[in-house]
Design an enzyme around this catalytic site. Sequence first.
Site, PDB file in Angstrom:
ATOM      1  N   ASP A  14      37.881  41.656  37.330  1.00 39.30           N
ATOM      2  CA  ASP A  14      36.542  41.566  37.891  1.00 39.30           C
ATOM      3  C   ASP A  14      36.611  40.693  39.151  1.00 39.30           C
ATOM      4  OD1 ASP A  14      33.835  41.785  38.373  1.00 39.30           O
ATOM      5  OD2 ASP A  14      33.249  41.424  36.318  1.00 39.30           O
TER       6      ASP A  14
HETATM    7  C1  NOJ Z   1      31.123  41.750  39.357  1.00 36.57           C
HETATM    8  C2  NOJ Z   1      30.616  42.531  38.189  1.00 36.57           C
HETATM    9  O1  NOJ Z   1      30.800  41.783  36.999  1.00 36.57           O
HETATM   10  C3  NOJ Z   1      31.300  43.866  38.018  1.00 36.57           C
HETATM   11  O2  NOJ Z   1      30.650  44.574  37.004  1.00 36.57           O
HETATM   12  C4  NOJ Z   1      31.291  44.633  39.296  1.00 36.57           C
HETATM   13  O3  NOJ Z   1      31.924  45.867  39.118  1.00 36.57           O
HETATM   14  C5  NOJ Z   1      31.996  43.815  40.359  1.00 36.57           C
HETATM   15  N1  NOJ Z   1      31.289  42.573  40.551  1.00 36.57           N
HETATM   16  C6  NOJ Z   1      32.096  44.557  41.683  1.00 36.57           C
HETATM   17  O4  NOJ Z   1      30.864  44.632  42.290  1.00 36.57           O
END
Ligand code: NOJ
Length: 794
Positions: free
Chosen positions: A319
Amino acid sequence: MVPPSSSQFLLPRSSVRQVRAAQARGIARLFLYLFVCVCFSTACLSQALPRSEADGISDPALEARVNAILQKMTLEEKIGQLVQYSAGQPTGPGTGRSDYEDMIAKGQIGSLFNVIEPHQINMYQRIAMEKSRLHIPILFGLDVIHGFKTEFPIPLGLASTWDPAIVEKASRVAAMEAAADGIRWTFSPMVDIARDARWGRMAEGAGEDPYLGSAMAAAYVRGYQGARLDAPGSIASCAKHFVGYGAAEAGRDYNTTEISEHTLREFYLPPFHAAVEAGTASLMSAFNTLNGTPSSANPFTLRQVLRREWGFQGLVVSDWNAVGELIPHGLAIDGATAARKAFLAGVDMDMVSSLYHDHLQALVSSRQIPAAAVDEAVRHVLRVKLALGLFEHPFVDEAAAPKALYHPESIALSQTAAERSFVLLKNGSAGDGQPLLPLAKGTQNFALIGPLAEDSSYPDGARPGSGPRTTLLGALVQRAGQEHVTRYKGTGILEGSDQDLADAVAGARKSDIVILALGESPDMSGEAASRAHLGLPGRQQELLEAVVRTGKPVILILFSGRPLTVPWAFEHVPAVVAAWLPGMSGGPALVRTLFGDVNPSGKLVVSWPRSVGQEPLYYNAMNTGRPAETTDLTHAPGNIQDRYVSRYIDEQNSPQFPFGYGLSYTTFSYGPTKVSSDHLNATELNRDLGGNRHAVLSAEAQVSNTGSRAANEIVQLYVRIQGASTEQPVRALKGFQTVSLAPGESKEVKFDLPAESFAVWNDRNQFAAEPSKLTIWIAPDSAHGTPAQAQIVP
Ligand code: NOJ
């Protein structure tokens, strides 16, 4: 297949003690290093574990191409494939760096995301294809969560349809639109189990149940990836967030999670497993610490469960800056250690932190990371790129891209999905003894009040479409006529003036019927939107009470990314609809529902709390040693028997509305559950657990439409297992189906249950069927039904 016990993977206890005694952190590191070396030896790779045939990435024909590319790559180029940055509107803090063009030309970037303009995608891709030495295409990703441009209800709403087919179709539309734009990878579906409505990301998932969550996870993957990843309109899916992120303590986003292996296996892992079985090309490792080890540095979940047990061949991306966050987690005190720990644990691609770019080369040179492990991670990336056909078709057709957007069928589907997502929570009478909904013919003058009657609803993280959007106001005016609809703001979401409130109340008095559109703004759910208070924000409760006091019939439409605690409304407002955040066609869908063109059929996929203090609240809980099932919980305990049970002294245990609940404009009755046999054999069941999904037991019940309208009913099957070696929930969903019933019609609804419906994660850390007592309900929700009994005999 019975997955091997985790104890087969972890260090034996005696070894752990020695390591501790010697205070030899280095030895532990060496152990992991050696372990990884062994895993990446050719022998290990050639013994590919069983895996799904469904994913294009497991096609053996790809391997020769993967190896051919790999052979040509320098270490720097290999590491480049493991590096990803956000090159558009950021969806988190910081973006890593910004010299992308130069880096791409040097082969230092494998993926970019948040770039949404086709010409920009082509601009970056041209650099990769024309200037980089090996011409490896960039993989462009995005959070395509509930539609790309054609906007569907939020995933919580989509799940409330209990219809995997509609979820599959919606994600297919999203994939076709995104792919036409040049985006070939979505960070979706979010398959986190969400048991706590304070957690804003409940909006992005399929709720609290692993069985339903698994069905939805597989449907999303099928929709995004289609029959072939390289077919036009297919994109790679990414099941996220692996794993346990939804169990954030106190519902506070990014917070710590402690989940026993038992709970992990029975509740949190199954939707991920379903996504892998459906062939998802990728997974995202989560932010949260899981039992003391951050999920993005967790070899147990990433290597043991995902790779060894499930045989996953695809790509694991971290993430956003989750590799960098190993430092604040306290697992690393510098970037190099963070990169090493995440990488060795099994994170292939580093989203945004730039720590792989900064440190992997030195870590390989100093032999802290085996070169073979880098090769293996690069394989995971190349497999996905090759399976997508990116090498053959790296560019997007800029002229054709807009033509894929907003097809009339896609918009029609978004409306159908919205109609099916609404949950009718209450439908009482406004004084005449008749249910208020659907609206009686000839209803005259409407007062449409509240801050959400005109809002374009999309949650944080979704891309708002610029396309045709009809609000609730617009749709109501179209239906009832401008002269019969008066719009009052009443209040804003968070702030309101006395004057607006007074105007709305005066307007309500002049109307025949009031429609109140209240709830949360879209940015109050989704990522980084946890709430400690789950009531109506701002002055909305005040507005609600003032409007109800006018004595006019009131329909309350709740817009939200989670259930809201509004007990006053459930007591005093005759009709309440949970509309979630319904997407671009929410307005017409709501109007058609209110006027009875469609009969609501959605059911809750989360337990609806009475008060925040009940959270986390979920139906598939353990019974405890002191269940309060026969205690009257509507008042404070008055004696010892009533007190010393698992309860609150100031609130009931039960939810306001249980998981699976939802009303219709008709009524249903359920006959008793009948089963095809009153006993099952544990040995035979365990033999079947190896993958045989044939029915070992059938259950059926008669379901009748006892009202006067044709309707769809979501019929649910629950199982309780008592007497096994581990405690099992009071009920667990093991089947559901939608039946259509004409007025007065009855149907026998039958469920064929495979052996896995009766398996538990047992005290030997295996899924197995054990001698036990079974209670089986076919029911309209998780709190009703007349059960049948059976036994599992040795
Ligand atoms: C953080 C989020 O937790 C995740 O779900 C997302 O895909 C990413 N950012 C990218 O935007």
